[in-house]
Design a protein around this motif. Structure first.
Motif, PDB file in Angstrom:
ATOM      1  N   HIS A 119      33.937  39.224  38.187  1.00 17.88           N
ATOM      2  CA  HIS A 119      34.129  38.084  39.082  1.00 17.88           C
ATOM      3  C   HIS A 119      33.858  38.432  40.544  1.00 17.88           C
ATOM      4  CE1 HIS A 119      35.679  35.900  35.646  1.00 17.88           C
ATOM      5  NE2 HIS A 119      36.405  36.957  35.365  1.00 17.88           N
ATOM      6  N   GLY A 120      33.022  39.441  40.772  1.00 21.05           N
ATOM      7  CA  GLY A 120      32.674  39.822  42.145  1.00 21.05           C
ATOM      8  C   GLY A 120      32.099  38.641  42.915  1.00 21.05           C
ATOM      9  N   VAL A 121      32.360  38.596  44.183  1.00 17.53           N
ATOM     10  CA  VAL A 121      31.975  37.514  45.102  1.00 17.53           C
ATOM     11  C   VAL A 121      32.313  36.118  44.550  1.00 17.53           C
ATOM     12  CG1 VAL A 121      30.316  38.766  46.538  1.00 17.53           C
ATOM     13  CG2 VAL A 121      29.511  37.726  44.441  1.00 17.53           C
ATOM     14  N   ASN A 163      34.945  31.964  33.872  1.00 14.50           N
ATOM     15  CA  ASN A 163      34.969  32.922  32.764  1.00 14.50           C
ATOM     16  C   ASN A 163      33.618  33.619  32.709  1.00 14.50           C
ATOM     17  OD1 ASN A 163      37.516  32.102  31.943  1.00 14.50           O
ATOM     18  ND2 ASN A 163      36.782  30.818  30.269  1.00 14.50           N
ATOM     19  N   VAL A 164      33.617  34.914  32.428  1.00 12.60           N
ATOM     20  CA  VAL A 164      32.374  35.645  32.208  1.00 12.60           C
ATOM     21  C   VAL A 164      32.510  36.451  30.916  1.00 12.60           C
ATOM     22  CG1 VAL A 164      31.710  35.771  34.642  1.00 12.60           C
ATOM     23  CG2 VAL A 164      33.072  37.609  33.652  1.00 12.60           C
ATOM     24  N   ALA A 165      31.363  36.684  30.292  1.00  9.72           N
ATOM     25  CA  ALA A 165      31.322  37.496  29.073  1.00  9.72           C
ATOM     26  C   ALA A 165      29.922  38.078  28.952  1.00  9.72           C
ATOM     27  CB  ALA A 165      31.647  36.640  27.838  1.00  9.72           C
ATOM     28  N   PHE A 166      29.800  39.143  28.142  1.00 10.78           N
ATOM     29  CA  PHE A 166      28.459  39.623  27.811  1.00 10.78           C
ATOM     30  C   PHE A 166      28.485  40.262  26.439  1.00 10.78           C
ATOM     31  CE2 PHE A 166      29.931  43.750  29.175  1.00 10.78           C
ATOM     32  CZ  PHE A 166      29.145  44.664  28.482  1.00 10.78           C
ATOM     33  N   GLY A 167      27.305  40.271  25.816  1.00  6.62           N
ATOM     34  CA  GLY A 167      27.158  40.923  24.527  1.00  6.62           C
ATOM     35  C   GLY A 167      27.201  39.990  23.335  1.00  6.62           C
ATOM     36  N   ALA A 168      27.782  38.819  23.464  1.00  8.31           N
ATOM     37  CA  ALA A 168      27.814  37.867  22.348  1.00  8.31           C
ATOM     38  C   ALA A 168      26.403  37.335  22.126  1.00  8.31           C
ATOM     39  CB  ALA A 168      28.776  36.723  22.652  1.00  8.31           C
ATOM     40  N   SER A 169      26.035  37.130  20.872  1.00  8.03           N
ATOM     41  CA  SER A 169      24.675  36.634  20.605  1.00  8.03           C
ATOM     42  C   SER A 169      24.621  35.121  20.436  1.00  8.03           C
ATOM     43  CB  SER A 169      24.087  37.327  19.377  1.00  8.03           C
ATOM     44  OG  SER A 169      24.885  37.087  18.247  1.00  8.03           O
TER      45      SER A 169
END
Length: 167
Positions: free
Chosen positions: A92-94, A115-121
Motif C-alpha cells: 500500500h505504498g503511496v 486491497n492488493v494481491a498478487f499471484g492468483a491466476s
C-alpha cells in the motif's frame, strides 16, 4: 506372390499410421488452442471476474453490489502496473496519492480503502485470498458504493491485483 502381398500390407499399414499420426497432431493443436483461449489474462474479463466474485460475496452477506467506476479503475490499474514494474513495492505504498486522486474524481467522496494481491491466476482466487484476511474482508464488506479494479502482469507472468473502494 506371398512377398508382394506382405509388401502391399506393409504399405497400407504405413499409410494408415501416417494418417492417424496426422489426425492426432491436429487434435492436439486444437486442444492447445482451446486451453489457451480459456486462460485468464489481465484485461476486462479478469476485472469482471474480480467484480463478480466481490459482489457475490457482498450479496451473500446481505449487502448491495458495488458499482464499478472508471476513474477508480484507472487509479487501481496504475498501482497494479507500478507494483508489477517494480516502481513501488508490493503493498500500500503511496496510498495517500491514490486517496487524493479518488477524492478529486468522486464529488461525494467521504471514505476510501484498498486491497492488493498478487499471484492468483483468477479473480475468484484473488477474492478468496482477500476473504481469508480480516482487514481485506472488512474492506470488501465496507459501506462503499464504488469499486475500481486494476490488474497488471510482471515479467514473470505474476498477476498483481488492486481493488479500491469509495463512498
Amino acid at each position: 506372390m506371398i512377398g508382394i502381398n506382405l509388401a502391399l500390407k506393409g504399405k497400407i499399414i504405413f499409410d494408415l499410421m501416417k494418417r492417424v499420426s496426422l489426425l492426432s497432431g491436429l487434435c492436439l493443436i486444437a486442444l492447445v488452442i482451446c486451453l489457451i483461449s480459456f486462460s485468464p489474462v489481465p484485461g476486462k474479463s479478469l476485472i469482471d471476474d474480480v467484480l463478480s466474485h466481490t459482489n457475490q460475496f457482498r450479496r451473500s452477506k446481505g449487502m448491495a453490489a458495488l458499482v464499478i467506476n472508471s476513474d477508480l479503475n484507472d487509479i487501481a490499474e496504475k498501482h497494479s502496473r507500478n507494483m508489477a514494474q517494480g516502481k513501488v513495492g508490493f503493498g500500500h505504498g503511496v496510498f495517500n496519492k491514490r486517496y487524493n486522486a479518488a477524492k478529486q474524481k468522486i464529488p461525494e467522496f467521504n471514505a476510501f480503502a484498498e486491497n492488493v494481491a498478487f499471484g492468483a491466476s483468477t479473480g475468484k482466487e484473488a477474492v478468496a485470498m482477500w476473504k481469508n484476511s480480516a482487514l481485506h474482508r472488512r474492506n470488501m464488506l465496507g459501506q462503499y458504493k464504488y469499486i475500481g479494479i486494476g490488474i497488471a502482469k510482471d515479467r514473470k507472468g505474476r498477476i498483481y491485483y488492486t481493488q479500491v473502494f469509495a463512498r
